[in-house]
Design a protein around this motif. Structure first.
Motif, PDB file in Angstrom:
ATOM      1  N   LEU A 223      -5.277  -1.765   9.905  1.00 41.26           N
ATOM      2  CA  LEU A 223      -5.205  -2.773   8.852  1.00 41.26           C
ATOM      3  C   LEU A 223      -3.762  -3.209   8.614  1.00 41.26           C
ATOM      4  O   LEU A 223      -3.483  -4.402   8.453  1.00 41.26           O
ATOM      5  CB  LEU A 223      -5.820  -2.209   7.574  1.00 41.26           C
ATOM      6  CG  LEU A 223      -5.837  -3.118   6.343  1.00 41.26           C
ATOM      7  CD1 LEU A 223      -6.589  -4.406   6.635  1.00 41.26           C
ATOM      8  CD2 LEU A 223      -6.461  -2.388   5.159  1.00 41.26           C
ATOM      9  N   PHE A 224      -2.831  -2.266   8.593  1.00 43.21           N
ATOM     10  CA  PHE A 224      -1.420  -2.602   8.403  1.00 43.21           C
ATOM     11  C   PHE A 224      -0.897  -3.430   9.575  1.00 43.21           C
ATOM     12  O   PHE A 224      -0.128  -4.375   9.381  1.00 43.21           O
ATOM     13  CB  PHE A 224      -0.582  -1.324   8.250  1.00 43.21           C
ATOM     14  CG  PHE A 224      -0.355  -0.936   6.826  1.00 43.21           C
ATOM     15  CD1 PHE A 224       0.573  -1.598   6.044  1.00 43.21           C
ATOM     16  CD2 PHE A 224      -1.077   0.095   6.256  1.00 43.21           C
ATOM     17  CE1 PHE A 224       0.780  -1.245   4.723  1.00 43.21           C
ATOM     18  CE2 PHE A 224      -0.880   0.469   4.935  1.00 43.21           C
ATOM     19  CZ  PHE A 224       0.047  -0.215   4.166  1.00 43.21           C
ATOM     20  N   GLY A 225      -1.305  -3.082  10.792  1.00 40.86           N
ATOM     21  CA  GLY A 225      -0.870  -3.858  11.949  1.00 40.86           C
ATOM     22  C   GLY A 225      -1.324  -5.303  11.868  1.00 40.86           C
ATOM     23  O   GLY A 225      -0.541  -6.230  12.116  1.00 40.86           O
ATOM     24  N   ALA A 226      -2.593  -5.507  11.495  1.00 38.74           N
ATOM     25  CA  ALA A 226      -3.114  -6.869  11.357  1.00 38.74           C
ATOM     26  C   ALA A 226      -2.420  -7.614  10.226  1.00 38.74           C
ATOM     27  O   ALA A 226      -2.152  -8.818  10.331  1.00 38.74           O
ATOM     28  CB  ALA A 226      -4.624  -6.819  11.109  1.00 38.74           C
TER      29      ALA A 226
ATOM     30  N   LEU B 141      -6.600   6.073  10.785  1.00 39.37           N
ATOM     31  CA  LEU B 141      -6.667   5.157  11.914  1.00 39.37           C
ATOM     32  C   LEU B 141      -7.019   3.745  11.452  1.00 39.37           C
ATOM     33  O   LEU B 141      -6.437   2.757  11.919  1.00 39.37           O
ATOM     34  CB  LEU B 141      -7.700   5.653  12.922  1.00 39.37           C
ATOM     35  CG  LEU B 141      -7.446   7.039  13.529  1.00 39.37           C
ATOM     36  CD1 LEU B 141      -8.618   7.452  14.413  1.00 39.37           C
ATOM     37  CD2 LEU B 141      -6.144   7.068  14.315  1.00 39.37           C
ATOM     38  N   LEU B 142      -7.967   3.650  10.514  1.00 42.08           N
ATOM     39  CA  LEU B 142      -8.364   2.341  10.004  1.00 42.08           C
ATOM     40  C   LEU B 142      -7.244   1.692   9.203  1.00 42.08           C
ATOM     41  O   LEU B 142      -6.994   0.485   9.319  1.00 42.08           O
ATOM     42  CB  LEU B 142      -9.617   2.483   9.144  1.00 42.08           C
ATOM     43  CG  LEU B 142     -10.904   2.882   9.883  1.00 42.08           C
ATOM     44  CD1 LEU B 142     -12.019   3.151   8.890  1.00 42.08           C
ATOM     45  CD2 LEU B 142     -11.312   1.801  10.872  1.00 42.08           C
TER      46      LEU B 142
ATOM     47  N   THR C 168       1.209  12.014  13.237  1.00 44.67           N
ATOM     48  CA  THR C 168       0.556  11.023  12.389  1.00 44.67           C
ATOM     49  C   THR C 168       1.276   9.686  12.454  1.00 44.67           C
ATOM     50  O   THR C 168       0.650   8.629  12.597  1.00 44.67           O
ATOM     51  CB  THR C 168       0.503  11.514  10.935  1.00 44.67           C
ATOM     52  OG1 THR C 168      -0.216  12.742  10.885  1.00 44.67           O
ATOM     53  CG2 THR C 168      -0.180  10.501  10.049  1.00 44.67           C
ATOM     54  N   PHE C 169       2.603   9.733  12.369  1.00 46.85           N
ATOM     55  CA  PHE C 169       3.361   8.481  12.436  1.00 46.85           C
ATOM     56  C   PHE C 169       3.422   7.933  13.857  1.00 46.85           C
ATOM     57  O   PHE C 169       3.544   6.733  14.049  1.00 46.85           O
ATOM     58  CB  PHE C 169       4.771   8.704  11.887  1.00 46.85           C
ATOM     59  CG  PHE C 169       4.810   8.838  10.396  1.00 46.85           C
ATOM     60  CD1 PHE C 169       4.610   7.726   9.580  1.00 46.85           C
ATOM     61  CD2 PHE C 169       5.013  10.060   9.796  1.00 46.85           C
ATOM     62  CE1 PHE C 169       4.629   7.839   8.205  1.00 46.85           C
ATOM     63  CE2 PHE C 169       5.032  10.186   8.412  1.00 46.85           C
ATOM     64  CZ  PHE C 169       4.842   9.074   7.619  1.00 46.85           C
TER      65      PHE C 169
ATOM     66  N   ILE D  27      -0.857   2.309  17.216  1.00 44.82           N
ATOM     67  CA  ILE D  27      -1.906   1.361  16.823  1.00 44.82           C
ATOM     68  C   ILE D  27      -1.309   0.020  16.445  1.00 44.82           C
ATOM     69  O   ILE D  27      -1.804  -1.042  16.846  1.00 44.82           O
ATOM     70  CB  ILE D  27      -2.732   1.942  15.654  1.00 44.82           C
ATOM     71  CG1 ILE D  27      -3.539   3.156  16.135  1.00 44.82           C
ATOM     72  CG2 ILE D  27      -3.673   0.884  15.080  1.00 44.82           C
ATOM     73  CD1 ILE D  27      -4.270   3.882  15.036  1.00 44.82           C
ATOM     74  N   ILE D  28      -0.217   0.041  15.675  1.00 49.40           N
ATOM     75  CA  ILE D  28       0.429  -1.207  15.261  1.00 49.40           C
ATOM     76  C   ILE D  28       1.013  -1.935  16.474  1.00 49.40           C
ATOM     77  O   ILE D  28       0.901  -3.162  16.599  1.00 49.40           O
ATOM     78  CB  ILE D  28       1.512  -0.922  14.210  1.00 49.40           C
ATOM     79  CG1 ILE D  28       0.866  -0.391  12.921  1.00 49.40           C
ATOM     80  CG2 ILE D  28       2.329  -2.171  13.921  1.00 49.40           C
ATOM     81  CD1 ILE D  28       1.850   0.058  11.877  1.00 49.40           C
TER      82      ILE D  28
END
Length: 263
Positions: free
Chosen positions: A113-116, A108-109, A4-5, A11-12
Motif C-alpha cells: 500500500l505504501f509503495g502504491a 506485506l499488505l 522486516t525493513f 516490495i516498494i
C-alpha cells in the motif's frame, strides 16, 4: 527488524519497477485529470458560478477550484489500478508466494500500500507541475504542505482498493467493480463542484456526497494547498484509512477472511 525493513524495501522497489515498465499507466493517470482541467473546465467555467468559500479568500477560476479534486482523482485511479495488479498477481501465483512468506501478512499488505501511495503522490506532483505550466498555480508553500494530505489520501484510497481486491476473485470482474466504485465516488463529491451548489438542486444528493470519504480527501487536499487544515476532513480520512486497512487485512487473512479458499 532488519529483515522486516528489507522486505518493505523489496516490495516498494517492485512497485516502482512495475510502474517504470508500464509507461502507459503513467500517461493514462495524467490524461484523465488534464482532460478535465483543459477541456471540460473551459465549458463549466461559464455555467458554474463560485462564491468565496474557505479556504479561498477571493474569487477563483473554475480551473483553480477543480485542481484539488483532480489531484484526488489521480490518487483514486492509481489506488484502484494498483489493486487491479494485485488481483493479477494473485491469479498468476506471485501474490500467493508473497503471502506465504514468514513475515506478517498485514505488514506485506501495508508495504504494498505504501509503495502504491508513493507512486500516486509522484503522479500528483507531475500533474501539478503541468497545471502550473498552463498558469494554474497554488501558493508556493502549499505544494509542500499538501504532501501529508496526499499521502493520507493515497493510503485511504489504496486501502479501499485492497478491500475490493480481497472480495473479487477474478481479474475480469475487478474492472467492472472498479468502475462501479470510481465514478460514483468521483462525481458524488466536491471534486468538480462545491456541495452548496449541489444542494441547490438536490439536498438529498448533497447529503449523500457529504458521506462520501472521497469528498473529505478532496477537501483535505484543497485546504492543505492553501496552508490550512480542515479538521473534519482530516478526521474522516484518517478514520476511513484505518477502517479500509483493517478490512483489507481481515480479507486477506486465510483463517477468517475472504482469501481462505484462495490460499
Amino acid at each position: 527488524m532488519t529483515g522486516t525493513f528489507r522486505v518493505a524495501k523489496a516490495i516498494i522497489a517492485r512497485e516502482f519497477l512495475r510502474f517504470v515498465h508500464q509507461r502507459e499507466r503513467f500517461i493514462a493517470a495524467l490524461v484523465r485529470p488534464l482532460v478535465w482541467l483543459l477541456i471540460f473546465a473551459a465549458g463549466f467555467r461559464a455555467a458554474l458560478g463560485l462564491s468565496i468559500i474557505p479556504p479561498y479568500q477571493t474569487y477563483i477560476t473554475y480551473e483553480t477550484y477543480i485542481v484539488p479534486g483532480l489531484c484526488a482523482m489521480v490518487l483514486l485511479f492509481n489506488g484502484m489500478q494498483s489493486s487491479l495488479s494485485l488481483v493479477y498477481d494473485r491469479e498468476m501465483g506471485s501474490m500467493r508466494l508473497l503471502l506465504t512468506s514468514p513475515f506478517p501478512r498485514w505488514w506485506l499488505l501495508i508495504c504494498r500500500l505504501f509503495g502504491a501511495t508513493i507512486i500516486s503522490v509522484l503522479q500528483v506532483y507531475t500533474f501539478l507541475a503541468i497545471a502550473a505550466a498552463f498558469g494554474i498555480t497554488m501558493p508556493a508553500w502549499g505544494y509542500l504542505a499538501v504532501l501529508p494530505s496526499l499521502i493520507l489520501g493515497g493510503l485511504m484510497l489504496g486501502g479501499l482498493g485492497l478491500v475490493l481486491s480481497s472480495f473479487i476473485k477474478q481479474l475480469e470482474n475487478f474492472a467492472g467493480v472498479m468502475n462501479f466504485v470510481i465514478f460514483p465516488m468521483f462525481f458524488m463529491s466536491s471534486a468538480l463542484y462545491p456541495l452548496w451548489k449541489m444542494a441547490e438542486s438536490s439536498p438529498l444528493l448533497r447529503d449523500i456526497c457529504a458521506l462520501n470519504p472521497f469528498t473529505y480527501a478532496v477537501e483535505l487536499i484543497r485546504f492543505s494547498l492553501y496552508l490550512q487544515i480542515n479538521w473534519t476532513a482530516l478526521a474522516w480520512v484518517t478514520g476511513s484509512t484505518l477502517v479500509f486497512c483493517a478490512l483489507a487485512i481481515w480479507g486477506y487473512d486465510p483463517a477468517r477472511g475472504l482469501m481462505k479458499r484462495k490460499t
